[in-house]
Motif scaffolding. Sequence first.
Motif, PDB file in Angstrom:
ATOM      1  N   LEU B 185       0.840  -1.205   0.000  1.00  0.00           N
ATOM      2  CA  LEU B 185       0.000   0.000   0.000  1.00  0.00           C
ATOM      3  C   LEU B 185       0.875   1.256   0.000  1.00  0.00           C
ATOM      4  CD1 LEU B 185      -2.726   1.362   0.092  1.00  0.00           C
ATOM      5  CD2 LEU B 185      -2.734   1.114   2.572  1.00  0.00           C
ATOM      6  N   ILE B 189       0.848   4.121  -2.917  1.00  0.00           N
ATOM      7  CA  ILE B 189       0.538   5.520  -2.608  1.00  0.00           C
ATOM      8  C   ILE B 189       1.662   6.434  -3.102  1.00  0.00           C
ATOM      9  CG2 ILE B 189       0.290   7.188  -0.723  1.00  0.00           C
ATOM     10  CD1 ILE B 189      -1.197   4.969   0.818  1.00  0.00           C
ATOM     11  N   LEU B 201      -7.160   7.091  -4.052  1.00  0.00           N
ATOM     12  CA  LEU B 201      -7.013   5.650  -3.868  1.00  0.00           C
ATOM     13  C   LEU B 201      -8.023   5.190  -2.817  1.00  0.00           C
ATOM     14  CD1 LEU B 201      -5.153   3.184  -4.642  1.00  0.00           C
ATOM     15  CD2 LEU B 201      -3.898   3.673  -2.552  1.00  0.00           C
ATOM     16  N   VAL B 202      -8.791   4.153  -3.145  1.00  0.00           N
ATOM     17  CA  VAL B 202      -9.749   3.585  -2.189  1.00  0.00           C
ATOM     18  C   VAL B 202      -9.275   2.176  -1.838  1.00  0.00           C
ATOM     19  CG1 VAL B 202     -12.148   2.976  -1.753  1.00  0.00           C
ATOM     20  CG2 VAL B 202     -11.608   4.890  -3.263  1.00  0.00           C
ATOM     21  N   VAL B 203      -9.039   1.942  -0.552  1.00  0.00           N
ATOM     22  CA  VAL B 203      -8.483   0.663  -0.119  1.00  0.00           C
ATOM     23  C   VAL B 203      -9.584  -0.229   0.451  1.00  0.00           C
ATOM     24  CG1 VAL B 203      -6.816  -0.462   1.409  1.00  0.00           C
ATOM     25  CG2 VAL B 203      -6.300   1.793   0.445  1.00  0.00           C
ATOM     26  N   SER B 204      -9.678  -1.443  -0.069  1.00  0.00           N
ATOM     27  CA  SER B 204     -10.587  -2.443   0.487  1.00  0.00           C
ATOM     28  C   SER B 204      -9.680  -3.460   1.190  1.00  0.00           C
ATOM     29  CB  SER B 204     -11.385  -3.085  -0.645  1.00  0.00           C
ATOM     30  OG  SER B 204     -12.349  -3.973  -0.135  1.00  0.00           O
TER      31      SER B 204
END
Lengths: 70, 411
Positions: B185, B189, B201-204
């Motif tokens: 991650l 980024i 950025l969308v983190v699942s």
Amino acid sequence: MSYEKRVERLQEIVADLEGDGLPLDRALKLFEEGIEILRLASDELTSAEGRVQLLIESAEGVFETREIDV
Amino acid sequence: MRRSYGSRATRSGVEFDLFGSGSGATPIVAPATPGSSPETAIQVASLTETARAVIEGSFAPLWVRGEVSDFKRHRNGHWYFCLRDASAQVRCVVWSRNQRGIPASPDEGMEVTAFGQLTVYSARGEMHLNVTALDAIGDGLWRKAMEETRLRLDREGLLAPERKRALPSAPTRVGMVTSPDGAALRDVISVIRRRAPHVSLVVSAATVQGPGAPAEIVAAIQRICRFGEIDVLIVGRGGGAREDLWAFNSEAVARAIAESTVPVISGVGHEIDVTIADLIADHRAATPSAAAEAAVPMRSDLLAALRDMSDELCASLAERASRARSDLESGAMALRRAASIDAERRRAAISATAGRLNALSPLATLARGYAVARDPVHKTTLASVADFKPGAPFTLTLRDGDVAARVADKP
């Protein structure tokens, strides 16, 4: 409209303007639309600041995004 | 081995230390030691049970290396085979509950290392190794498991090149399925901030290693697809041991990637690691950083493309306007030409008509000395005797003018 859709629309406008048989007033309207799309697309690239968010889904299926520091 | 064998032969017979509690220094030889005479013969079950206790007590679980033969998968799910070398063999069993950590069943003749507890199966009086971990020399089983998964997916057409979706040319929102505190991650980024600081950025989140990882990764992919507001999805993690990357070889994860609503970029481990996730993703990147580079174009390139498009737009309008002007000019010229041709034609027509009019004109007749009588009021020609009423005035038109006249009262 997404950035990509904007760019697609711009390309259509340029193609229409370059084609034959477009009345002049219609051409001017398309040009104005093109200028506006260019402005929006450029704003999106330069003034938006990217964020980093964590996606959270509640038990009811409601989504929430939370800013995270990395 | 934890300790030495629990029994040993003596001149007087066999000493049994059944519970491993006796002291070797002072063996107790009871007068009626079981099995020391026909009278004290022991039951078969006691013998095998004692042997089992002795063997299990003597051997800690250990790794054994050998070649697999006579592999059988029982219908209750357990695996049976022999592990052998040139001069010896040992029976092995892998209970179905112990198979979860083993990537695939071994092939006949495969050189493997098996980890397990040596024991005795009383019902058959046979010694066997109760195997809980198994691997082929040179990662053979991992490769086999991966190959089996790959074949299943390929048979369904899920790996076909024509299934690969094109990546968006300018995403504004990138999704990522990974561990929120992993190195992957952070790498993604920093690449996005450097290349395209306008992109979000969308983190699942998902645990990316361990037994629960595949299910979590599947859930995280499905979650972010339901959320929907992303243009492209990165699935990955940083480098690690082969076992740590194993979740990305899971068939369930592969299917979740195939069903993603947006194009998927895989970025798992290092350059040399190729996983099933890499094979099924729309785009394989060697590392998470490379995945981020594939996901977002440089902002400077996008801005340059916009400038080009702006130039094209202006040029196309200028071209359209100049076409309009030249259309207008040639139109005007045509109009002028048409107008002058028309005027000439009219002039010719008028002169022809005038000629004919002149030929028909009574004035020519008058010029020869004739006169015409007309009603002074109505200007009608009086051409018959009946037109003249006694005493009525009339006009007599001659070559050079009119004369007022009157009909005589009496004829």
